[in-house]
Write a protein that holds these residues in place. Structure first.
Motif, PDB file in Angstrom:
ATOM      1  N   ASN A 134       0.842  -1.201   0.000  1.00 50.00           N
ATOM      2  CA  ASN A 134       0.000   0.000   0.000  1.00 50.00           C
ATOM      3  C   ASN A 134       0.881   1.256   0.000  1.00 50.00           C
ATOM      4  O   ASN A 134       0.652   2.208  -0.753  1.00 50.00           O
ATOM      5  CB  ASN A 134      -0.884  -0.042   1.254  1.00 50.00           C
ATOM      6  CG  ASN A 134      -1.891   1.090   1.324  1.00 50.00           C
ATOM      7  OD1 ASN A 134      -2.606   1.358   0.361  1.00 50.00           O
ATOM      8  ND2 ASN A 134      -1.953   1.768   2.463  1.00 50.00           N
ATOM      9  N   SER A 135       1.925   1.226   0.822  1.00 47.99           N
ATOM     10  CA  SER A 135       2.829   2.364   0.932  1.00 47.99           C
ATOM     11  C   SER A 135       3.556   2.617  -0.400  1.00 47.99           C
ATOM     12  O   SER A 135       3.626   3.753  -0.878  1.00 47.99           O
ATOM     13  CB  SER A 135       3.845   2.073   2.053  1.00 47.99           C
ATOM     14  OG  SER A 135       4.744   3.133   2.168  1.00 47.99           O
ATOM     15  N   GLY A 136       4.062   1.539  -0.998  1.00 50.08           N
ATOM     16  CA  GLY A 136       4.784   1.667  -2.271  1.00 50.08           C
ATOM     17  C   GLY A 136       3.892   2.204  -3.378  1.00 50.08           C
ATOM     18  O   GLY A 136       4.284   3.102  -4.139  1.00 50.08           O
ATOM     19  N   ILE A 137       2.660   1.660  -3.453  1.00 48.86           N
ATOM     20  CA  ILE A 137       1.726   2.104  -4.506  1.00 48.86           C
ATOM     21  C   ILE A 137       1.398   3.587  -4.323  1.00 48.86           C
ATOM     22  O   ILE A 137       1.372   4.368  -5.293  1.00 48.86           O
ATOM     23  CB  ILE A 137       0.411   1.261  -4.455  1.00 48.86           C
ATOM     24  CG1 ILE A 137       0.678  -0.162  -4.916  1.00 48.86           C
ATOM     25  CG2 ILE A 137      -0.711   1.908  -5.264  1.00 48.86           C
ATOM     26  CD1 ILE A 137       0.919  -0.319  -6.409  1.00 48.86           C
ATOM     27  N   LEU A 138       1.145   4.004  -3.080  1.00 45.18           N
ATOM     28  CA  LEU A 138       0.802   5.420  -2.844  1.00 45.18           C
ATOM     29  C   LEU A 138       1.996   6.328  -3.135  1.00 45.18           C
ATOM     30  O   LEU A 138       1.831   7.443  -3.619  1.00 45.18           O
ATOM     31  CB  LEU A 138       0.303   5.622  -1.415  1.00 45.18           C
ATOM     32  CG  LEU A 138      -1.094   5.078  -1.104  1.00 45.18           C
ATOM     33  CD1 LEU A 138      -1.573   5.564   0.254  1.00 45.18           C
ATOM     34  CD2 LEU A 138      -2.120   5.453  -2.165  1.00 45.18           C
ATOM     35  N   MET A 139       3.217   5.832  -2.839  1.00 46.17           N
ATOM     36  CA  MET A 139       4.407   6.627  -3.174  1.00 46.17           C
ATOM     37  C   MET A 139       4.499   6.819  -4.690  1.00 46.17           C
ATOM     38  O   MET A 139       4.710   7.936  -5.177  1.00 46.17           O
ATOM     39  CB  MET A 139       5.677   5.913  -2.695  1.00 46.17           C
ATOM     40  CG  MET A 139       5.974   6.091  -1.230  1.00 46.17           C
ATOM     41  SD  MET A 139       7.489   5.221  -0.785  1.00 46.17           S
ATOM     42  CE  MET A 139       8.713   6.483  -1.097  1.00 46.17           C
ATOM     43  N   PHE A 140       4.350   5.721  -5.429  1.00 49.91           N
ATOM     44  CA  PHE A 140       4.400   5.822  -6.894  1.00 49.91           C
ATOM     45  C   PHE A 140       3.320   6.778  -7.414  1.00 49.91           C
ATOM     46  O   PHE A 140       3.569   7.586  -8.315  1.00 49.91           O
ATOM     47  CB  PHE A 140       4.228   4.436  -7.541  1.00 49.91           C
ATOM     48  CG  PHE A 140       5.532   3.724  -7.753  1.00 49.91           C
ATOM     49  CD1 PHE A 140       6.432   4.172  -8.721  1.00 49.91           C
ATOM     50  CD2 PHE A 140       5.890   2.634  -6.990  1.00 49.91           C
ATOM     51  CE1 PHE A 140       7.654   3.531  -8.918  1.00 49.91           C
ATOM     52  CE2 PHE A 140       7.115   1.988  -7.167  1.00 49.91           C
ATOM     53  CZ  PHE A 140       7.993   2.445  -8.143  1.00 49.91           C
ATOM     54  N   SER A 141       2.122   6.668  -6.840  1.00 49.08           N
ATOM     55  CA  SER A 141       1.018   7.545  -7.289  1.00 49.08           C
ATOM     56  C   SER A 141       1.379   9.001  -7.045  1.00 49.08           C
ATOM     57  O   SER A 141       1.174   9.853  -7.922  1.00 49.08           O
ATOM     58  CB  SER A 141      -0.273   7.216  -6.523  1.00 49.08           C
ATOM     59  OG  SER A 141      -0.551   5.848  -6.617  1.00 49.08           O
ATOM     60  N   ALA A 142       1.922   9.292  -5.857  1.00 53.22           N
ATOM     61  CA  ALA A 142       2.263  10.681  -5.521  1.00 53.22           C
ATOM     62  C   ALA A 142       3.347  11.219  -6.460  1.00 53.22           C
ATOM     63  O   ALA A 142       3.251  12.353  -6.952  1.00 53.22           O
ATOM     64  CB  ALA A 142       2.748  10.756  -4.067  1.00 53.22           C
ATOM     65  N   ILE A 143       4.348  10.379  -6.747  1.00 48.48           N
ATOM     66  CA  ILE A 143       5.437  10.819  -7.634  1.00 48.48           C
ATOM     67  C   ILE A 143       4.888  11.043  -9.050  1.00 48.48           C
ATOM     68  O   ILE A 143       5.202  12.039  -9.710  1.00 48.48           O
ATOM     69  CB  ILE A 143       6.579   9.774  -7.654  1.00 48.48           C
ATOM     70  CG1 ILE A 143       7.196   9.636  -6.254  1.00 48.48           C
ATOM     71  CG2 ILE A 143       7.659  10.160  -8.661  1.00 48.48           C
ATOM     72  CD1 ILE A 143       8.070   8.401  -6.069  1.00 48.48           C
ATOM     73  N   LEU A 144       4.040  10.125  -9.492  1.00 47.85           N
ATOM     74  CA  LEU A 144       3.469  10.225 -10.843  1.00 47.85           C
ATOM     75  C   LEU A 144       2.603  11.475 -10.978  1.00 47.85           C
ATOM     76  O   LEU A 144       2.703  12.213 -11.973  1.00 47.85           O
ATOM     77  CB  LEU A 144       2.639   8.968 -11.127  1.00 47.85           C
ATOM     78  CG  LEU A 144       2.302   8.726 -12.591  1.00 47.85           C
ATOM     79  CD1 LEU A 144       3.565   8.382 -13.379  1.00 47.85           C
ATOM     80  CD2 LEU A 144       1.302   7.580 -12.724  1.00 47.85           C
ATOM     81  N   ILE A 145       1.771  11.737  -9.978  1.00 47.28           N
ATOM     82  CA  ILE A 145       0.903  12.926 -10.020  1.00 47.28           C
ATOM     83  C   ILE A 145       1.778  14.185 -10.059  1.00 47.28           C
ATOM     84  O   ILE A 145       1.503  15.123 -10.816  1.00 47.28           O
ATOM     85  CB  ILE A 145      -0.041  12.949  -8.795  1.00 47.28           C
ATOM     86  CG1 ILE A 145      -1.070  11.833  -8.907  1.00 47.28           C
ATOM     87  CG2 ILE A 145      -0.757  14.300  -8.673  1.00 47.28           C
ATOM     88  CD1 ILE A 145      -1.870  11.610  -7.644  1.00 47.28           C
TER      89      ILE A 145
END
Lengths: 112, 448
Positions: free
Chosen positions: B93-104
């Motif tokens: 969950n943490s990794g996915i949210l990190m990727f999402s934040a970086i992508l956004i």
């Protein structure tokens, strides 16, 4: 909002000049189509060898010339004008600082 | 004729000035772009490590089941995703949210600098207790709608959008915690999320003056007010959030080893990026930490990573020193401190706060190793600029006061603002800073 940000930037530059002990400060704001130019100048009256005005000015100039950060500008601009020179640097694109014969002139440019 | 000439001279002078500025800006733009790419790659590497770590702890099937459990949890304070799902699911969950934040951030053309790194790591941490792949989107959408209505680029609001996900439990609690039919819950929860996201940017700008930049978690204070607003509305309709305290135990050896390896590796990577040196660390220690001190922009990514690694080791060490448990909420606290190692915190300005909270545990009613007190210590470092600006004694006092305040403000938002310590920090800073300033001025006058 933009006018308030300009006023904060003027305040930041003005604060710095006042802290240096400049007694007669001239300030000018030019609003052009694509850019805002803020100038401020005055004599520091700094004639003592021990005075570190030049050092302070150099440090201030460096702070003003750090990279502009749009997200910081948008979120934190309310804190500008209160001894927050890094923030001022992140709100402008470039600053020219000259200090000759105890006379300081700072010109800051902010693209719209 | 002479007026005409003067006018032409003026125009040509203006043109030459403009081209000079354009050339300088182009040079600095190229340099900034290279640095931004390195920042981006390092942040992506960190997100990959967190994401892939999930598979060390659990099988893909277990992770999938865990993700479903944590994404459908009401998630109000304190809901540990390691206990609700499992360790692997929490890391995933943490990794996915990190990727999402970086992508956004990347898509919105915002620079990845110290502020964004702090936001990404804060999200990474809170993905262990409160933020999940379901509850963050409507808040980000609310901020996006605000930016469209303001006719401004979304990138300018990226910090509010990322930090604003502190109100994720508002969405989850309404969706899953109020026993509403699922569709109704989803609609109501996400509508509340969009509304919260929509009001955050203007409110965040406004409240920052309240603590004058001495509370690093400004969105925590903003989200505290917003959460209190929504909680009051819910209470008006007879809805009350239950007291929640779900925390995992028994992970100290596993997580302790993992964190120490991660933070030492982070510091080593920083050392390499910083030309195999600690050059610039003394400069970082001179910053008071008051908003806005972006260490990555001011001092470089390498030395910032060294600082972040050091903070990670110190905060993990604090947990062991006081006999605390490493679990989801504590990981959130550690990751957030590490993230703010790129944006205001360093060893000199956080240690007085940790001491202040620890001393408070001797005199106040909370044990130093209880989850609440540990969170108070870790997140209490939101007040690090007070120690940086006014000295270590003021930092200790701030930590002491913070401990008392933070234990009382959670009721106001019913546990729906994950940055409860940011809320408390805003109150402590607003009360303490004017007094410290007044005292400092008085001392100076006496000296004259």
């Amino acid at each position: 909002m933009e006018n308030k940000k300009i006023a904060k930037l003027v305040s930041e530059l003005m604060n710095f000049c006042l802290k240096l002990g400049i007694k007669h400060i001239k300030s000018e704001v030019e609003k052009e189509a694509e850019m805002i130019k803020i100038s401020i100048e005055g004599s520091t009256g700094c004639d003592s060898v021990d005075c570190n005005c030049a050092e302070k000015i150099e440090r201030f100039g460096k702070s003003l010339n750090i990279t502009r950060e749009a997200q910081v500008d948008q979120y934190y601009w309310e804190l500008a004008g209160e001894d927050n020179e890094y923030l001022a640097g992140m709100m402008i694109d470039k600053a020219e600082v000259s200090y000759k014969d105890n006379y300081l002139k700072i010109v800051a440019y902010r693209k719209k | 004729m002479s007026i005409q000439n003067t006018h032409e001279e003026h125009l040509s002078k203006n043109e030459s000035l403009k081209s000079r500025i354009a050339a300088t800006l182009l040079d600095s733009f190229t340099a900034v772009n290279i640095k931004a790419e390195i920042n981006f790659l390092v942040t992506i590497a960190l997100a990959s490590i967190i994401l892939l770590s999930a598979f060390i702890f659990n099988t893909p099937q277990e992770i999938l089941i865990g993700i479903k459990q944590l994404a459908t949890a009401p998630s109000i304070l304190v809901s540990d995703y390691i206990a609700i799902g499992n360790l692997g699911a929490a890391f995933f969950n943490s990794g996915i949210l990190m990727f999402s934040a970086i992508l956004i951030t990347k898509l919105s053309s915002a620079n990845i600098n110290g502020t964004v790194i702090a936001a990404v790591l804060t999200i990474a941490g809170f993905a262990f207790f409160g933020k999940n792949i379901y509850n963050v989107w409507s808040i980000i959408l609310g901020v996006y709608i605000y930016s469209r209505i303001q006719k401004e680029e979304f990138g300018k609001f990226i910090l509010v959008a990322l930090f604003g996900t502190a109100l994720g439990p508002l969405v989850s609690q309404i969706t899953f915690g109020l026993e509403l039919p699922l569709i109704q819950g989803i609609i109501l929860g996400n509508t509340a999320g969009i509304a919260a996201g929509f009001i955050l940017p203007a409110l965040a700008n406004h409240v920052i003056k309240f603590h004058q930049g001495f509370n690093l978690y400004n969105i925590g204070f903003t989200a505290g007010l917003t959460g209190a607003f929504f909680m009051s509305l819910l209470r008006a309709f007879g809805i009350e959030n239950p007291d929640t305290s779900i925390v995992a135990e028994g992970y100290n050896q596993l997580l302790g080893s993992y964190l120490i390896i991660l933070f030492v590796a982070m510091a080593l990577a920083g050392y390499l990026l910083n030309d195999n040196s600690l050059k610039g660390y003394k400069v970082i220690l001179k910053h008071s930490g008051r908003l806005v001190a972006d260490f990555v922009t001011l001092n470089g990514l390498g030395i910032s990573l060294i600082n972040m690694g050091c903070l990670g080791v110190i905060t993990t060490g604090y947990i062991f020193l006081v006999g605390g448990e490493l679990n989801g909420p504590i990981l959130a606290g550690i990751f957030t401190v590490v993230g703010f190692g790129a944006f205001g915190k360093h060893i000199k300005n956080i240690i007085p706060l940790l001491i202040g909270v620890y001393i408070a545990s001797f005199f106040q009613i909370w044990d130093a190793n209880s989850t609440g007190a540990l969170l108070g210590a870790l997140f209490g470092t939101t007040l690090a600029p007070i120690a940086g600006e006014f000295g270590w004694k003021s930092g200790v006092i701030a930590g002491f006061l913070h401990m008392a305040i933070v234990m009382n403000v959670g009721y106001l938002h019913g546990g729906m603002n994950l940055y409860n310590n940011g809320f408390s920090g805003g109150i402590v800073a607003a009360i303490l800073v004017p007094m410290l300033l007044a005292f400092r001025k008085e001392t100076r006058n006496v000296g004259k």
